[in-house]
Every structure is written in structure tokens, then in C-alpha cells.
Design an enzyme around this catalytic site. Structure first.
Site, mmCIF file in Angstrom:
data_model
loop_
_atom_site.group_PDB
_atom_site.id
_atom_site.type_symbol
_atom_site.label_atom_id
_atom_site.label_comp_id
_atom_site.label_asym_id
_atom_site.label_seq_id
_atom_site.Cartn_x
_atom_site.Cartn_y
_atom_site.Cartn_z
ATOM 1 N N GLY A 503 0.836 -1.191 0.000
ATOM 2 C CA GLY A 503 0.000 0.000 0.000
ATOM 3 C C GLY A 503 0.869 1.240 0.000
ATOM 4 N N PHE A 507 1.730 9.069 4.189
ATOM 5 C CA PHE A 507 2.902 8.944 5.058
ATOM 6 C C PHE A 507 4.063 8.292 4.315
ATOM 7 C CE2 PHE A 507 5.184 6.558 8.440
ATOM 8 C CZ PHE A 507 5.517 7.619 9.261
ATOM 9 N N GLY A 508 3.739 7.375 3.447
ATOM 10 C CA GLY A 508 4.785 6.660 2.719
ATOM 11 C C GLY A 508 4.281 5.299 2.279
ATOM 12 N N LYS A 509 5.224 4.426 1.991
ATOM 13 C CA LYS A 509 4.833 3.103 1.501
ATOM 14 C C LYS A 509 4.641 2.120 2.646
ATOM 15 C CE LYS A 509 6.919 3.409 -3.018
ATOM 16 N NZ LYS A 509 8.142 3.214 -3.793
ATOM 17 N N LYS A 524 5.327 0.365 7.808
ATOM 18 C CA LYS A 524 4.942 1.607 7.168
ATOM 19 C C LYS A 524 6.130 2.549 7.254
ATOM 20 C CE LYS A 524 0.801 4.404 7.455
ATOM 21 N NZ LYS A 524 -0.378 4.589 8.292
ATOM 22 N N ASP A 620 -9.756 10.430 9.222
ATOM 23 C CA ASP A 620 -9.701 9.881 7.868
ATOM 24 C C ASP A 620 -10.396 8.527 7.824
ATOM 25 O OD1 ASP A 620 -9.172 9.843 5.201
ATOM 26 O OD2 ASP A 620 -7.031 9.402 5.374
#
Ligand SMILES: *[C@@H]1O[C@H](CO)[C@@H](O)[C@H](O)[C@H]1NC(C)=O
Ligand SMILES: *[C@@H]1O[C@H](CO)[C@@H](O)[C@H](O)[C@H]1NC(C)=O
Ligand SMILES: *[C@@H]1O[C@H](CO)[C@@H](O)[C@H](O)[C@H]1NC(C)=O
Ligand SMILES: *[C@@H]1O[C@H](CO)[C@@H](O)[C@H](O)[C@H]1NC(C)=O
Ligand SMILES: *[C@@H]1O[C@H](CO)[C@@H](O)[C@H](O)[C@H]1NC(C)=O
Ligand SMILES: *[C@@H]1O[C@H](CO)[C@@H](O)[C@H](O)[C@H]1NC(C)=O
Ligand SMILES: *[C@@H]1O[C@H](CO)[C@@H](O)[C@H](O)[C@H]1NC(C)=O
Ligand SMILES: *[C@@H]1O[C@H](CO)[C@@H](O)[C@H](O)[C@H]1NC(C)=O
Ligand SMILES: *[C@@H]1O[C@H](CO)[C@@H](O)[C@H](O)[C@H]1NC(C)=O
Length: 841
Positions: A503, A507-509, A524, A620
Site C-alpha cells: 500500500g 505517510f509513505g509506503k 509503514k 480519515d
């Protein structure tokens, strides 16, 4: 003649005595020496260990057993008397020591596992921690070895009391200790800074750091017992650590050691500086002889060490003769050391250097070498007089067993209920842990404690009282969550292989990773360019690791090495809810499965909103942030940027807006304010997604259909919701269930936050929707509008929630602070969550 010799001998003796007294001149403000389990005081050398009868300290425990042994092996120990008796604990217990003078202390613990009556201490397995630091996690001499274990820690005690907690680990019901020392040391023993080698620089913050002594070596000299040290330390000879003894020579010195320039006998006594190991002169008298003398030590990879090297030029005949290089592992620590300029231009001056070394390269060996300087016209030489290797205690999670609520120096132990409960715990071994302190008329304490296992990782939370005014530290030193080293995560993710990406977010991968113990995790990795700073990252970890709920994705740990910002979460086998609804070939979820997922997510959100002192707004909520485990159980994810409470100031809110199109609370645009009700709005949109199985925004559709919420709510208002149900399940939903569902969605999507129900009410309604779906024969339970009745039901609902539904939901209780009036050291109740992970420890 004879009397004269006698007099000389007498004077000589006097001098020796004075020297002895002088060398132990430091007078510790706090000096607790306890021979645990012993009914009487025990004298060891020139110190007396008190009987284990609380007078100036206190002890909590369910069941405390004073045990003794006649084991023969004890007699081979250097201080056999300390190992002959032990205090055995069958439940979480603590010793509490009032601290007269805050600052650096040695805490020394003595252990020797023996068998006493029906207690086999060889199977004891436990943690020992202070309020700030985990000292021991798991008894160090495993496998039933009947060896004594001595541990020395050096820590800056900033509280008014030191609470040493002994907590048996789940697989063992026993903890024990044979002797304890808590002794003040001079504050300047460890300064705040030291040189770092990888990368070269300065380490700051040592004064707050706790250390575990791993090696304390007297180079070229004998074993030095506590009685011969100024701070009752033990030093051992270096011979067995030398990689090649033939290259080294031992040297000793009978002259006076000069203590100047801030170096005192407490740094290290004369006996340490008076001996050294040097490059063998027999091999160095030709200037082309170039070799190192190397000592090698076993260390833990992944830990950080403070190395203190002691030097004293006892080999040269004159100043400016001795030059050498010092290496630590492959790093040049100091080149061309010239002790005559470093100190005060005298020979035999005591001197030391501190280095901080990070064992991040995965190596389990640490080399310390001295070798010839490369300066021209200098004879090869080199010395080392002493070496201390101190391991920085990891920021593990502390467990504090609060002391009984009595005045610290009253020797009365007030009953506590821990023990009985501890037994229950070990049997139960499921559920979450929570300690509640409660004031009763008799000043009793009650605690419940139950461990919870997540993917085989022990996770515990333990509430407790920290009796130290306002200095309860929930910060990083009392950190939560396990700190991974980057190498472990690189290994787990095949060096962040793109193939492992599961994903990508703001924030990043996110990578799928497999730890050595085969736990699958989601890793993450913060984008280095991400807005978030390291400080924010730490705050976030602090928050995240306190949130534990079975409908929230758990944080397992983090990594902040080399400026990385990596969060490690439990891995969710079945991926996102979104993926199960549309855009994939996964089989359609049934209505019942969908409702159960909605109910689970609502529970997770309900915990966020109500489980902490301050509500946490997710910000979110969307179907992509609801993850499913292998049993399709829903867990809410990505509450990372959640901010606490509605009382946030405006600036905060407007700068930190997060959220996704199609889910965002319309009221936010008007009032620039996010509340829990914003999450409720977003959740309403998720409910529609679940019903219709289509994206919340679909620009390919005709205009009036693009926005799911706008489009679907029209159908709901017309009573035609059935027309837009996911065609794959359209005939399977009972009309009552659908109607109730529609009403719930409509309330969630109300324009104004105040008109929306709280998430707890939504949860309640969804459970009702599920009930309607499952009702047999269509008996009507349907005419009640639960939402309109809500105010009176909220209370009942939450009771239902905590008692019957969610055994993992930490139960909140009003905490009645005991002792507020009778003691200035007010006890505070805090919830500590705890994470232990075997890897890398
Ligand atoms: C050990 O304890 C028992 C009972 O507490 C006592 O009778 C015995 O004398 C003790 N033994 C030693 C060696 O102290
Ligand atoms: C002690 O407990 C730890 C943590 O629960 C566990 O990893 C370890 O295997 C245990 N040791 C023994 C000998 O049971
Ligand atoms: C727990 O302890 C028992 C015996 O005390 C042992 O047989 C078992 O292997 C232990 N389990 C673990 C996980 O350490
Ligand atoms: C102990 O820590 C406090 C702050 O946490 C600091 O002010 C103090 O100087 C430290 N003391 C020592 C001896 O390092
Ligand atoms: C202290 O050191 C002296 C000489 O170094 C030695 O004779 C004596 O035995 C030592 N004492 C102890 C208690 O180790
Ligand atoms: C070096 O030392 C050895 C042994 O002490 C001695 O035999 C030799 O002559 C010395 N060589 C020089 C050049 O001083
Ligand atoms: C001594 O050890 C260091 C570090 O391992 C190495 O760089 C250096 O070349 C060695 N010197 C000699 C003379 O072997
Ligand atoms: C320590 O020194 C030995 C001998 O010089 C060398 O083989 C080894 O690689 C060194 N280890 C480390 C970690 O530097
Ligand atoms: C513990 O946390 C503090 C604060 O983040 C950090 O400075 C220190 O390096 C950490 N210690 C260890 C051993 O990880």
C-alpha cells in the site's frame, strides 16, 4: 630494635588504614543494602546488608516468601552470604526506596536460583523495572543453570522514590531476588556528552540515560573486589579478553597516581590506574614492529554502548614519549594519543575517555584495540589501564507495581489483593490488563492484570500508581512499543523490496514484512520528504502505542534509527474493506458479514472517541482504512494523525486537516472545526459504500451520481434505498434491516454535527440492524426509533459494550486517588501499555 620495628609496623598499618579509608571516602546519600529474604543483617567486607525487614523502605506483594538454601554452589561465589537467602514473589510486587538525593545511583541486583520447599526458582521468569526503565526482561540464566547472576545498573533517579517492580512473566508464576543495593554515586560520574564513532560526532543526553554494566575490566591487574573500590564496584582482569596475549605485556606501578583535571578516585581508584596492559616492549623495540593489541567482547547487536577507557601513563620514563592510537571495532577512536598533553603534564595522571558505540552493523563482537601511532619518529607503544562497557538500557516498556499507600517510612505493609488476582491472570491469560487503584476505607489497593497476545507477541497494559508528584513521565523513556533496528526491518522486507509493497499512503509506503520469529507485519515507512518531523513521530508513537483495542490495528513497534520514521503494525491478512466491496474480483460479502464489519469498525471508533481521557478524532475514516483479518474481523487503521479532543485550538485544526474527498464532513468547511462527529459523518459514507459497493466519488458517472453521499441520500429520503443496493446482495436484505440501516446512515450524514448521533449510538443501531436481519419469521421489533431515544440509552449502551462485547476494551473507571491528603507524593494512576518482542532483545 624490636619495639622500633613494631612501631614502624604500626605506623605502616596506620598509613594503610588511612589510605583504605581515603579510598572509600565517598559517602553515599542513599545507601540501601538489603540481603533479601534474610531475617538478620549480613556483613560483607566493610559493608552491612540489612535484614529484609522493611523499615526504611516498603514492599508490596501478595505472597512473599523468605527462602534460604544450603546449596554447595553458593559457597563458590565471591559473596556467598548474599546468595543464601532470597525473597520469592508469586505475584507482581515491588520494593520502594525513598530517595534522599536525586541523581545518579547504582542499582545492583543479585540472583541465584535454588529450590526451596515447593518453589523451584530455576523456572522463575520475570521482569524487573523501575518507573522509567526495564532492567531485566526474562531471568538471564535460563535453562535451569544454577549460576549466580549479578547485575549492576547506573541510573539517574529523578523521582522521590525508586520503585523496583518484580513481575512474573506469564509462563512462570515466580520472581525472586537475593540481594539489592541502591546506592548514590557522584553526579559527575557520567557526564552528559560523549564522542560517537558511527557517525563521528557528539552524543548528548547521557545524564538521563540508564545503563547496565556489562564489562568492567582492570587491564594488566588483578580482580578488584567491591571493598577495594571507591564505589564498591567489581573489576575483573583483562587476560581472557585479549585476542592475542603474546602481543601484550602487563605492567604495574607502585608510585602515586595523580588525580587532577576533574578525575577523581570515584571515576576509578588507584588500583585500576596503577596497572596497565601495553604493547609488548619485547616486540616493539624496533620501530617497524606494527601491531595492535585487541580485546574482544560479546555484545548485543542492535544495542548502544557507552565505553569508558581509562588511561594513566605508568610506562614512560619521561613526558612526550608515548604516542598511540585507539580503535573501537573498525573505528579510529583517537589517533596519536599523547597522555602527557591530555592531562596536566605529569606522568601517572589518571585520565579517561568516553565513547558511544552503536552496534547497528549486526555484529555481536566489540573490539577495543590499541596500536602504534603513525607519527614519524615515534616508537610503537600503547597502553590501556581500565575499560568499562555500559549498555544503554533499551526504551522498553516499564511495569510499575505501585507501593502500598502508606507513609514511606512506616514499616507496615498494608494488605493488597494482587496475589489472588495474579492467580486468576495466569489461568485466564486472555484479555487486556488494567490496574485500577481504588481507595477503600482500609486504604487497600486492588489490581487486575491480564495479558493479551497479539500474533504471538505479548502485549500487556498495566495501570499503576506512580507516587512521585508531577514527575510521572509518559515520554519516550517510559516508552511504549518496541524499537526495531533498521537492519531487522530491512531483513524482514527484503531490504524494502518494491515487491513487498502492499500500500501507499500520504505517510509513505507500506510493506509486508516477515520477522525472524515468522510474525508477519505491515511496515509503514515514512517518506523522508514527509512533512512530519521526528518529534511529531515520537509523539505519535507514544499515542499510538497507548491505544489498544481489538478493533484497532495494533502498533507493534517503530524504528527511528538513521532518521527513519517507520511504524510496524500487525499484518491484516484480508486487506481493506474497500477492496472487498468493489474494484477487485473478491467474492461478494454477505449483508451479515458487511454488518459485522461495520459494527467492528464502529467499536474501534468508539474506543478512539471514548477510550482515552481525551477523545481522539480519527480524521480519515474511509473503507480503505478499515482492514480485515483472516476471519474478516474489522480493525480501524491509520489513526496516525489523529489529534486529541475537540478543545484543540483552531490553528491546530486548520493546519492538520486530513481526510479524503467524498468522506469529509461538510460542516468542516463552514466552521473549520473537526469533532468526533466529523468521523461519524465519514463513517456514514462508509456505510453507504458498504450498501452500494461503489466508490464514494466516481467521476465517470452522470453528474448527479458522482458523489455517493449526495446521490444515495436522495434515495433514502424518497424511501427508495432498495434501488441502489449492491446488486450482488439485493434480494438478501430484510426490509426492516435495510430501513433501519438507511435511517442510521441518514442521521450520520446530517448536515450539522450536533444532529448526528455519537459513534456509540451508531454502533448500537448497527447491532440492531443486524438483529433485524437475523430475526426469525419477521416478528416486528421494528417500530422503535432507537436514535430518537438515544440520550437515555447511551449509558446502558456503554455498559453493554464494555461488559459483554469487548473483553479487550480497557475498562475505564473513575479513579479515586488515594493518599492525596496524607502524603505530598501524590499517587497518580496511569495506564501503561506494554509491548515485548523477542526479536533483537
Ligand atoms: C532456613 O530456614 C529454616 C526455616 O525458615 C530454618 O529452620 C533453617 O535454620 C534455615 N537454614 C539456614 C541455613 O539458615
Ligand atoms: C521467559 O519469558 C519470556 C517472555 O514471555 C519468554 O520469551 C521466555 O521464553 C521465557 N523463558 C522461559 C525459560 O520460560
Ligand atoms: C512454559 O513452561 C513450561 C514448564 O514450566 C514449559 O514446559 C513450556 O515449554 C514453557 N513454554 C514456553 C513458551 O516457554
Ligand atoms: C538527572 O536528570 C535530570 C533531568 O532529567 C538532570 O537535570 C540532572 O542533571 C541529571 N543528573 C545527573 C547526575 O545526570
Ligand atoms: C584489597 O587490595 C589489597 C591489595 O591490592 C589486597 O591485599 C586485599 O586483599 C584486597 N582486599 C579485598 C577485600 O579484596
Ligand atoms: C629488543 O628487546 C629484546 C628483548 O627485550 C632484546 O633482546 C633486543 O636486543 C631488543 N632490540 C633492540 C633493538 O633494542
Ligand atoms: C589496528 O586495528 C585497526 C582497526 O581494526 C586497523 O585499522 C589498523 O590497521 C590496525 N593496525 C595495525 C598496525 O595492525
Ligand atoms: C576484531 O578483531 C579481529 C582481529 O583483528 C577481527 O578478525 C574481527 O573482524 C574484529 N571484529 C570487529 C567487529 O571489528
Ligand atoms: C531512548 O529514548 C531516548 C529519547 O528518544 C533516546 O534519546 C535514546 O537514545 C533511547 N535509548 C535507546 C537505548 O534507544
Amino acid at each position: 630494635m624490636a619495639p622500633r620495628i613494631l612501631l614502624q609496623l604500626f605506623l605502616f598499618g596506620l598509613v594503610i588504614m588511612c589510605l583504605g579509608l581515603f579510598s572509600n571516602a565517598f559517602n553515599p546519600a542513599d545507601n540501601y543494602l538489603i540481603n533479601c529474604g534474610s531475617p538478620s543483617a549480613t556483613t560483607i567486607g566493610r559493608r552491612t546488608f540489612a535484614a529484609d525487614v522493611p523499615l526504611s523502605w516498603t514492599l508490596t506483594s501478595s505472597k512473599r516468601i523468605m527462602a534460604n538454601t544450603t546449596s554447595n554452589s553458593v559457597s563458590s561465589f565471591s559473596t556467598p552470604a548474599l546468595y543464601q537467602t532470597a525473597r520469592i514473589f508469586t505475584g507482581a510486587s515491588s520494593y520502594t526506596f525513598p530517595i534522599k538525593q536525586q541523581g545518579r545511583h547504582f542499582v545492583r541486583l543479585y540472583f541465584f536460583p535454588f529450590i526451596y520447599q515447593n518453589f523451584n526458582l530455576k523456572i522463575a521468569n520475570f521482569t524487573v523495572s523501575t518507573q522509567d526503565t526495564v532492567l531485566l526482561h526474562g531471568y538471564p540464566a535460563q535453562g535451569g543453570a544454577a549460576t549466580a547472576v549479578f547485575r549492576e545498573y547506573s541510573m539517574n533517579i529523578t523521582h522521590k522514590q525508586l520503585i523496583l517492580s518484580f513481575v512474573p512473566l506469564p509462563n512462570s508464576s515466580l520472581a525472586f531476588v537475593n540481594a539489592i543495593e541502591v546506592v548514590s554515586v557522584p553526579d559527575n560520574l557520567i557526564s552528559d556528552t560523549a564522542q560517537t564513532l558511527n557517525p563521528p560526532g557528539t552524543y548528548q543526553g547521557l545524564s538521563e540515560q540508564a545503563f547496565e554494566m556489562v564489562y568492567r575490566i582492570n587491564m594488566g591487574g588483578p580482580y578488584v573486589s567491591p571493598d577495594n573500590d571507591t564505589l564498591w564496584r567489581t573489576w575483573i582482569p583483562d587476560e581472557n579478553f585479549l585476542l592475542d596475549k603474546t602481543l601484550a605485556a602487563f605492567k604495574s606501578f607502585s608510585g602515586t597516581i595523580n588525580y587532577e583535571g576533574g578525575v577523581t578516585r570515584e571515576i576509578a581508584p588507584d588500583v585500576i590506574y596503577s596497572t596497565a596492559t601495553e604493547l609488548s616492549p619485547a616486540l616493539t623495540n624496533t620501530s617497524n614492529a606494527r601491531f595492535n593489541v585487541t580485546w574482544q567482547f560479546d555484545v548485543d547487536s542492535g544495542s548502544t554502548y557507552l565505553l569508558r577507557l581509562h588511561f594513566c601513563d605508568i610506562v614512560s620514563d619521561a613526558l612526550f614519549e608515548l604516542y598511540f592510537d585507539v580503535y573501537i571495532s573498525a573505528y579510529m577512536a583517537k589517533s596519536d594519543v599523547d597522555l602527557s598533553t591530555i592531562s596536566v603534564n605529569v606522568l601517572a595522571a589518571a585520565y579517561y575517555m568516553d565513547f558511544v558505540v552503536d552496534m547497528t552493523d549486526g555484529s555481536r563482537k566489540l573490539n577495543v584495540s590499541i596500536g602504534p601511532s603513525s607519527l614519524p619518529n615515534v616508537l610503537p607503544a600503547g597502553i590501556l589501564n581500565g575499560l568499562e562497557i555500559l549498555k544503554m538500557t533499551s526504551n522498553g516498556t516499564v511495569t510499575v507495581v505501585s507501593p502500598p499507600n502508606s507513609k514511606a517510612n512506616v514499616g507496615v505493609i498494608i494488605g493488597s489483593v494482587v496475589g489472588a488476582l495474579a492467580a486468576v491472570i495466569l489461568a485466564a491469560c486472555v484479555a487486556c490488563i488494567m490496574i485500577r487503584r481504588r481507595k477503600t476505607g482500609k486504604k487497600q489497593e486492588s489490581k487486575t492484570w491480564t495479558p493479551l497476545s497479539i500474533n504471538g507477541i505479548m502485549s500487556q497494559s498495566l495501570g499503576s500508581g506512580l507516587s512521585d508528584g508531577n514527575t510521572v513521565r509518559m515520554g519516550l523513556n517510559a516508552n511504549f512499543g518496541y524499537r526495531f533496528s533498521i537492519s531487522v526491518l530491512q531483513e524482514a522486507t527484503n531490504n524494502f523490496d518494491e515487491g513487498c509493497v502492499i500500500g501507499v499512503g500520504g505517510f509513505g509506503k507500506v510493506y509486508k514484512g516477515v520477522l525472524k520469529d515468522e510474525t508477519i507485519v505491515a511496515v509503514k515507512r515514512g517518506n523522508p520528504k514527509s512533512q512530519q518531523g521526528l518529534n511529531e513521530f515520537h509523539t505519535e508513537i507514544d499515542l499510538l502505542s497507548r491505544l489498544r483495542h481489538r478493533h484497532l490495528v495494533s502498533l507493534i513497534g517503530f524504528c527511528d534509527e538513521r532518521n527513519e520514521m517507520i511504524l510496524v503494525y500487525e499484518y491484516m491478512e484480508k486487506g481493506t474493506l474497500k477492496n472487498h466491496l468493489y474494484g477487485s474480483n473478491l467474492p461478494a460479502l454477505s449483508w451479515k458479514q458487511r454488518l459485522e464489519i461495520c459494527i467492528g469498525s464502529a467499536r474501534g471508533l468508539h474506543y478512539l472517541h471514548t477510550g482515552q481521557a481525551k477523545a481522539i478524532i480519527h480524521r480519515d475514516v474511509k473503507s480503505a482504512n478499515i482492514l480485515l483479518d483472516e476471519n474478516l474481523m474489522a480493525k480501524v487503521a491509520d489513526f496516525g494523525l489523529s489529534k486529541a479532543g475537540p478543545e484543540l485550538d483552531q490553528t491546530h485544526v486548520s493546519t492538520a486537516v486530513k481526510g479524503s474527498f467524498g468522506y469529509l464532513d461538510p460542516e468542516y468547511y463552514r466552521r473549520q472545526q473537526l469533532t468526533e462527529k466529523s468521523d461519524v459523518y465519514s463513517f456514514g459514507v462508509v456505510l453507504l459504500e458498504v450498501l452500494c459497493a461503489r466508490p464514494v466519488i466516481d467521476p465517470t458517472l452522470p453528474r448527479e451520481m458522482v458523489n455517493l453521499a449526495e446521490w444515495a441520500i436522495k434515495f433514502q429520503k424518497r424511501g427508495e434505498l432498495d434501488q441502489i443496493v449492491d446488486p450482488r446482495i439485493t434480494g438478501t436484505i430484510r426490509s426492516d434491516s435495510l430501513r433501519k440501516f438507511g435511517e442510521t446512515v441518514e442521521k450520520c450524514l446530517a448536515d450539522c454535527g450536533v444532529d448526528r448521533p455519537a459513534i456509540g449510538d451508531v454502533l448500537w443501531n448497527l447491532e440492531y440492524v443486524l438483529q433485524l436481519q437475523e430475526v426469525d419469521g419477521g416478528t416486528e421489533v421494528n417500530s422503535i426509533n432507537r436514535i430518537s431515544e438515544l440520550p437515555s440509552q447511551i449509558h446502558n449502551m456503554s455498559i453493554l459494550e464494555t461488559e459483554t462485547v469487548d473483553e479487550h476494551l480497557p475498562k475505564k473507571e473513575t479513579v479515586d486517588e488515594p493518599g492525596v491528603n496524607d502524603h505530598s507524593n501524590v499517587s497518580m494512576s496511569k495506564v501503561f501499555s506494554q509491548l515485548f518482542q523477542s526479536e533483537g532483545r
